[in-house]
Design an enzyme around this catalytic site. Sequence first.
Site, PDB file in Angstrom:
ATOM      1  N   ASP A  22      -2.784  -7.492  -5.557  1.00 21.57           N
ATOM      2  CA  ASP A  22      -3.176  -6.330  -4.785  1.00 21.57           C
ATOM      3  C   ASP A  22      -3.668  -5.222  -5.710  1.00 21.57           C
ATOM      4  O   ASP A  22      -3.222  -5.126  -6.844  1.00 21.57           O
ATOM      5  CB  ASP A  22      -1.928  -5.834  -4.041  1.00 21.57           C
TER       6      ASP A  22
ATOM      7  N   CYS B  12       0.782  -1.240   0.000  1.00 22.23           N
ATOM      8  CA  CYS B  12       0.000   0.000   0.000  1.00 22.23           C
ATOM      9  C   CYS B  12       0.818   1.297   0.000  1.00 22.23           C
ATOM     10  O   CYS B  12       0.546   2.189  -0.807  1.00 22.23           O
ATOM     11  CB  CYS B  12      -0.975   0.022   1.181  1.00 22.23           C
TER      12      CYS B  12
ATOM     13  N   HIS C  59      -8.524  -0.811  -0.544  1.00 22.89           N
ATOM     14  CA  HIS C  59      -7.604  -1.927  -0.797  1.00 22.89           C
ATOM     15  C   HIS C  59      -8.446  -3.090  -1.292  1.00 22.89           C
ATOM     16  O   HIS C  59      -9.517  -3.334  -0.755  1.00 22.89           O
ATOM     17  CB  HIS C  59      -6.921  -2.422   0.476  1.00 22.89           C
TER      18      HIS C  59
ATOM     19  N   LYS D  84     -15.424  -3.312   5.553  1.00 20.50           N
ATOM     20  CA  LYS D  84     -14.888  -4.174   4.498  1.00 20.50           C
ATOM     21  C   LYS D  84     -15.848  -5.290   4.130  1.00 20.50           C
ATOM     22  O   LYS D  84     -16.784  -5.603   4.863  1.00 20.50           O
ATOM     23  CB  LYS D  84     -13.562  -4.787   4.937  1.00 20.50           C
TER      24      LYS D  84
HETATM   25 ZN   LIG Z   1      -3.357  -2.159   0.569  1.00 13.34          ZN
END
Ligand SMILES: [Zn+2]
Length: 660
Positions: A402, A353, A530, A484
């Site tokens: 990712d 990230c 994410h 999430k």
């Molecule tokens: Zn991430």
Amino acid sequence: MQEVAGSNPAVLTTKLNNMAEINIQLPNGVNKSFPIGTTVGEVIESIGVQSSAVGAKVNGNLADFFFEIDCDSEIEPIKINSEEGLYFIRHTAAHIMAEAVQSLYPEAKVTIGPVIDNGFYYDFEYSRGFTPEDLEKIENKMKEIVNQKKPLTRKTVSRDDAIGIFNKDGETYKVEIVNDLPSDQQITIYDQDGWYDLCRGPHAPSTGFVKAFKLLSSAGAYWRGDEKNAMLQRIYGTAFWDRKELKGYLNRLEEAKKRDHRKVGKELDLFSIQEEVGAGLVLWHPKGSRIRRVIEDFWREQHDRYGYELLYTPHIANIDLWKTSGHLEFYSENMYPRMEVDNTEYQIKPMNCPFHIMIYKTDIRSYRDLPLRWAEIGTVYRYERSGVLHGLLRVRGFSQDDAHIFCRPDQIEEEVLGVLNLTILFLKTFGFDDYEIYLSTRPEKFVGEVEVWDRATDALRNALDSKGLEYEVDEGGGAFYGPKIDLKIKDVLGRAWQCSTVQVDFNLPERFDMSFIGDDNARHQPIMIHRAIFGSMERFFGVLIEHYGGAFPLWLSPVQVRIATIADEHLEYGEKVHQVLKEKNMRVETDFRNEKLGFKVREAQLEKIPYLLVIGNNEMESGTVAPRKLGGKNLPSITIEDFLNSIESELDPQTWREVE
Ligand SMILES: [Zn+2]
Ligand SMILES: [Zn+2]
């Protein structure tokens, strides 16, 4: 773990000490009065379902027949043949096993024996490990105890009495457990006609309820899971309400063993994990790498279609980056130690990230630039205890598929919907149609504003609803930095695997002081999402191997076609076929050895090669091949061109499932 009524003081909130009668609400809305202190067993007997019930739910909590009801309550019998009934059966089976062990091996000391997923275990202190022969003996002894239908009883004892009883028996672990119990904890002993155990229950009314059980394995285990403590001997077992259910489970277990990705991975030469390289570090062999390349090619292609840009970022970074991101402070137990280079400390990355954020920050972003969707197959390293490492499923180094989406708050829903669309497309393409989906909402400790949280949570919920996906809400189960969605895939054996995640993050944009210029010309903070679809390439590969048992669909298979000649005179033609298929980009191998065809066929089957093309006189003369499909029969001889046409849809990730 289920809540157990006997140990939950909340059940007893309306203690009615002065009243002789309590009101019990039974199923079908029936109300009945009983004297205070009536047991669950007595209530169940009075409604005539004693033979099919193994326990009950009292105000929603599990309770056994011995439980004395001392307040107005709602009671629902638990049938033997129910998921909840299994808890009673398995817990009782654990006691029966412990009795059997102590009757056969009197020096064995008891410790704890809980119910676990799919079964139970019990840990004993004993001078050696239990062998398969021991397990057989123990099982036979257990059968005796079951056949005796020994009634169980439950006794409440004082702390001193409990310590006295177990001290006298030399059960030092039980004494330790009693000493550790909170002072207000009620202490109960379950006795099955002479053999007893410190236990809070609940249990079946008699040993006769354990009708179908099996001991599965034994292993060493440390007392309280701590390697500084004594090594105990654990025996795993399982129990079901009848033999048919048990048999079904044992068959599934057998099938799972056959499909174990560690076993299949070795047999098919797909990957290895070696001590000399390091625990939890995966070596992808050529055939495994071919599969990974196919997966990655498809992954890249679809990310292009879905408007993502692909990134590459380094494996290590200056420690300051991890200070800013907060990983150093909050995530350090999962990180490898730092290294020093030119008087500067560097950290190997546990996540991708911060790198994506640093790319974002290289320019001034306007509201018109958003959303930015950036993806990377990024290899990260995280420390996992050696005890939890498991093949490809739990590793220390892995490549996440990712991606980070940077968007405006008003774009969250559309972006999450896009992620869900891509996720479902991927999972269906790889053969997974069943999911368990969870939406996790704001926990007690959180960063950001409630209003923003609510809006983001609604956006996630709306995206799930508009896809028509069923999901469970895990209230308060979100990370401190945002709500999430987690998605578990179910494999062919019905096992669920955590893979995909979509996670909103209000924290990192704040920590990195990220911004975009809004249509009001002011600075605003972007939303960061994410997401991973496979989770990691390693884990997903492990799940894929088990799902297909190594027999991958044609488009994924590391070897798609093998050409087998019957005799040496067919070599030249065989080589010609080989060249034609190679030019068509098929993953093709030859077996031109001087071996019997039957042998070659068997080997190709063991290696799970989708098509074997057999070449003999007939094929050589007519310019054809004789295909043999894995698990199928011989197909008539056809030209190479016809063969290629016949497998065209199977080779295409988008259409192969229509052929299934
Ligand atoms: Zn991430
Ligand atoms: Zn027990």
